[in-house]
Design a protein around this motif. Sequence first.
Motif, short mmCIF file in Angstrom:
data_model
loop_
_atom_site.label_atom_id
_atom_site.label_comp_id
_atom_site.label_asym_id
_atom_site.label_seq_id
_atom_site.Cartn_x
_atom_site.Cartn_y
_atom_site.Cartn_z
N LEU A 192 -20.65 10.18 6.18
CA LEU A 192 -20.14 10.74 4.92
C LEU A 192 -20.11 9.69 3.82
O LEU A 192 -20.31 9.99 2.64
N LYS A 193 -19.88 8.43 4.19
CA LYS A 193 -19.78 7.38 3.19
C LYS A 193 -21.10 7.20 2.43
O LYS A 193 -21.12 7.08 1.22
N LEU A 194 -22.20 7.18 3.17
CA LEU A 194 -23.51 7.05 2.52
C LEU A 194 -23.81 8.27 1.67
O LEU A 194 -24.39 8.16 0.58
N CYS A 195 -23.41 9.44 2.14
CA CYS A 195 -23.69 10.66 1.39
C CYS A 195 -22.93 10.70 0.07
O CYS A 195 -23.43 11.24 -0.93
N LEU A 196 -21.74 10.10 0.02
CA LEU A 196 -21.00 10.03 -1.23
C LEU A 196 -21.72 9.15 -2.25
O LEU A 196 -21.71 9.44 -3.45
N VAL A 197 -22.35 8.08 -1.78
CA VAL A 197 -23.16 7.26 -2.68
C VAL A 197 -24.37 8.07 -3.16
O VAL A 197 -24.71 8.06 -4.35
N GLU A 199 -24.72 11.25 -3.59
CA GLU A 199 -24.44 12.32 -4.54
C GLU A 199 -23.67 11.85 -5.78
O GLU A 199 -23.22 12.67 -6.57
N GLY A 200 -23.54 10.54 -5.93
CA GLY A 200 -22.99 10.01 -7.17
C GLY A 200 -21.48 9.92 -7.23
O GLY A 200 -20.92 9.66 -8.29
N LYS A 201 -20.79 10.09 -6.10
CA LYS A 201 -19.34 10.01 -6.10
C LYS A 201 -18.82 8.62 -5.76
O LYS A 201 -17.62 8.36 -5.86
N ALA A 202 -19.72 7.74 -5.32
CA ALA A 202 -19.35 6.35 -5.05
C ALA A 202 -20.49 5.46 -5.50
O ALA A 202 -21.66 5.86 -5.46
N HIS A 203 -20.15 4.25 -5.94
CA HIS A 203 -21.16 3.28 -6.37
C HIS A 203 -21.66 2.40 -5.24
O HIS A 203 -22.79 1.92 -5.26
N LEU A 204 -20.78 2.18 -4.25
CA LEU A 204 -21.03 1.10 -3.30
C LEU A 204 -20.40 1.40 -1.95
O LEU A 204 -19.29 1.93 -1.87
N VAL A 251 -25.61 -3.17 2.69
CA VAL A 251 -24.89 -2.64 1.53
C VAL A 251 -25.63 -1.41 1.02
O VAL A 251 -26.84 -1.46 0.79
N VAL A 252 -24.90 -0.32 0.84
CA VAL A 252 -25.46 0.90 0.24
C VAL A 252 -25.07 0.89 -1.23
O VAL A 252 -23.90 0.81 -1.56
#
Length: 254
Positions: A192-197, A199-204, A251-252
């Motif tokens: 889920l963490k990578l998917c948030l990056v 879809e634009g909900k997380a930068h890093l 790092v994503v």
Amino acid sequence: MQWNDEIRAEVCSLARQAGEQILAVYQSDFSVEHKADASPLTEADQRAHRTIVAGLSALTPQWPVLSEESGDAVLAQSRAWGRYWLVDPLDGTKEFVSRNGEFTVNIALIEHGFPVWGVVYAPVLDVLWEGGVGMGSRREAAGDSVLIHSQPHRDGETWQVVGSRHHLSPETLEFLAPLGENLNLVSMGSSLKLCLVAEGKAHLYPRLAPTCEWDTAAAQAVVEGAGGSVNTLQGERLRYNKPDILNPWFVVSA
């Protein structure tokens, strides 16, 4: 058989079928075993594994399958494969056991050491992400399918950072220290963490703690299809089918 949209749709359907198997166990009074490395194993892992391996083998018999639950013999054989499916039938078994819903089904197509396409499905959320380089990435939820794009950090913005719920290592905190207080850190499990990056909900998402190749391949494809990157600390694209199944730290980034 070559890659096409029909295969893409069938594999997404297969991820959902595995998710149904997982939820059937999730809603029961399941038991937990432990592997040699002390990581948890449930009937849900096994059911999802069997569903996915059987489905992929029927759909693309010429492309072999390596799943986290395949065993050492298949893992050893996979070193000679050029194109193959890499599967984590239940990514986030600890989250499954704790019943927080933060687990996923991960299926990736690997070619010559890199993921070219992947699907990540979150059964409890009923959200699916899929994509790859040159294909774009999309998020499917509540019957809607939308293209997604990573959103790089802009000057003046608070850094939106995701981290592991169980493996937020001292090295990760040291990596984030230069950002000072200008960050909002959210911890969660699985891909889920990578998917948030993506879809634009997380930068890093810095991961300075152990992961295996099947933990990251599908979501890496989604991130890269959305315009983001998954690189080692040396700046190299995270690669697969290495002699060691463990990933280096990475790092994503959006």
